[in-house]
Write an enzyme that holds these catalytic residues in place. Structure first.
Site, PDB file in Angstrom:
ATOM      1  N   PHE A 156       0.815  -1.226   0.000  1.00  0.00           N
ATOM      2  CA  PHE A 156       0.000   0.000   0.000  1.00  0.00           C
ATOM      3  C   PHE A 156       0.846   1.272   0.000  1.00  0.00           C
ATOM      4  O   PHE A 156       0.375   2.342  -0.389  1.00  0.00           O
ATOM      5  CB  PHE A 156      -0.956   0.000   1.207  1.00  0.00           C
ATOM      6  N   LYS A 157       2.101   1.179   0.450  1.00  0.00           N
ATOM      7  CA  LYS A 157       2.929   2.385   0.540  1.00  0.00           C
ATOM      8  C   LYS A 157       3.100   3.083  -0.802  1.00  0.00           C
ATOM      9  O   LYS A 157       3.311   4.289  -0.845  1.00  0.00           O
ATOM     10  CB  LYS A 157       4.279   2.046   1.156  1.00  0.00           C
TER      11      LYS A 157
END
Ligand SMILES: *Cc1c(COP(=O)(O)O)cnc(C)c1O
Length: 474
Positions: free
Chosen positions: A112-113
């Site tokens: 998700f980063k």
């Protein structure tokens, strides 16, 4: 929109003044002076927007010193089907009515980063060009953050990345992801040591104020405000997706479950909720490293010592303290920076503070937070259950989130579980749980056989400084 420090000792600044910074000069974290508020009419107008439109609608309220055309162009370049696999950017999956997984892991490094880091790459290049400056990003990684930063900054003008990682300690997939990058502004340094050695080097180099200023050393860690801001967007996207077609008036409450480590992801959820998004519960999940779960259950926040940190099968949540937590406590303290300062002074002195019985802790309930933790056995059982019941393969971090989510699920309230990585990154544990290999997204078939480029070094800050000096000249 001006930004202030949680510790109350910094002059208010604009967004472009803080975007390249880590800590505020007084040791605190930057936050907007106030959170923009969205009413029902605004939510209704946002409901059918695509990801890029939604991102502009939200981020332009936090970023008002970059011309709208430029901000829009950076957003449009970032959130594309080419980068995130589909035009939906964060596709939602229905496991069963009322239970969803929000896919946040379709960016270049499959975690998700990327959603925030890819935008940060655009913002850094833009701000540096406008100022005629350069930046050397120095970081330490045990896996996800380093690769996400490198894929965001590769080829960006004015930026070099020097990323330290413990030699031989990342998974083969994570190693190949980072070391196969051939861009001339990316430098991988494999340190003979463990992750803490890498982090100590970063601290030592950053503590050398003269070197730091001369070589414009910066970071991209999770306290960067722009990363938090960019993450607010997918809470809105997920809310609208989970309430689609329910005849919703944009008042229907939805709960979110978030696998948490440094508190960056769930902090964005807290801000979305404060802005007026009808989030009922923010369900915080930890693994065996339960610093945050302990706080929410007891009111005691106790930083773990190095030896107390467990190495788990959800390694991106293996933390000793939670770097973004201070921003949330600042809100709990009703933004009283004197109270904040005294809590953090105690934390520095004694390694913990306890707010049980104080008004600050009583306010937790009003912020919607509940919590729980997960073990390796829970993780395996959850991965197996989601595979058997729904035919969906999830990674170890997402499994921690779903395990705790189900403990806090309420009848009639849609529940969105955030997926923070794809299973292919943690193949060993997937095999242990369900006895088969994880699916490999297209484009990653031959990753481990690509040529790798890295420099091996002793755990020595001076050697790293010399390396940076040598590679900043030409
Ligand atoms: C970074 C990370 C987390 C933790 O997110 P925070 O914002 O630090 O709370 C969870 N899962 C994965 C896969 C990650 O990479």
């Amino acid at each position: 929109m001006r930004y202030i420090s949680t510790r109350g000792g910094a002059q208010p600044r604009s967004f472009t003044d803080i975007v390249l910074e880590g800590l505020a000069p007084d040791g605190g974290l930057f936050l907007p002076e106030s959170y923009p508020q969205l009413g029902e009419r605004e939510l209704a107008s946002m409901r059918d927007m695509n990801y890029r439109e939604l991102a502009f609608e939200i981020l332009s309220r936090f970023i008002d010193d970059i011309p709208a055309v430029d901000l829009r162009r950076m957003i449009d370049r970032t959130y594309t089907a080419q980068v995130f696999g589909s035009d939906d950017i964060t596709p939602i999956r229905v496991l069963e009515p009322g239970l969803f997984i929000l896919g946040l892991s379709n960016g270049p490094t499959l975690a998700f980063k990327d959603l925030a880091m890819q935008l940060l790459g655009q913002l850094f290049e833009y701000v540096l060009a406008a100022r005629g400056e350069e930046l050397n990003i120095l970081g330490a990684t045990s896996g996800d953050t380093g690769s996400s930063a490198e894929y965001a900054m590769r080829g960006k003008r004015g930026v070099r990345v020097f990323m330290l990682s413990p030699q031989g300690r990342m998974s083969p997939f994570q190693t190949a992801q980072m070391f196969s990058l051939a861009d001339p502004n990316i430098f991988n340094i494999a340190v003979r040591g463990v992750f803490d050695d890498c982090q100590d080097i970063v601290k030592a180099v950053s503590a050398d104020a003269a070197f730091k200023a001369a070589y414009r050393i910066g970071t991209v860690n999770s306290i960067n405000w722009a990363r938090v801001a960019a993450q607010i967007v997918y809470y809105f996207k997920g809310y609208f997706a989970a309430t689609r077609g329910s005849g919703s008036s944009n008042r229907e409450p939805v709960s979110f479950a978030v696998p948490s480590g440094n508190f960056g992801n769930i902090l964005a959820g807290h801000i979305a909720r404060t802005m007026g998004l009808p989030i009922r519960r923010l369900i915080l999940a930890t693994n065996e490293n339960d610093v945050l779960d302990e706080f929410f259950r007891t009111g005691c926040y106790r930083v773990r010592k190095g030896a107390e940190v467990h190495a788990t099968s959800s390694p991106s949540m293996d933390i000793s303290k939670s770097s973004n937590f201070e921003r949330y406590v600042f809100d709990l303290a009703e933004r009283d920076s004197a109270q904040l300062r005294s809590l953090w002074a105690r934390l520095d002195r004694e390694g913990s503070f306890d707010v049980a019985g104080m008004p600050l802790y009583a306010r937790v309930a009003a912020t919607g937070f509940v919590s729980g933790s997960s073990t390796h056995a829970d993780r395996l059982a959850t991965m197996r259950r989601v595979w058997n019941d729904y035919g969906v393969m999830i990674d170890t971090h997402t499994a921690d989130g779903i395990k705790v989510a189900l403990e806090h699920r309420e009848a009639g309230v849609p529940l969105v579980c955030l997926e923070t990585a794809l299973p292919v990154k943690f193949a060993d544990t997937i095999r242990e749980a369900i006895g088969r290999d994880p699916e490999r997204p297209s484009g990653f078939e031959d990753l481990e056989s690509l040529p790798q480029r890295f420099e091996v070094m002793e755990a020595d800050a001076q050697a790293v400084k010399s390396y940076i000096t040598a590679h900043c000249r030409g």
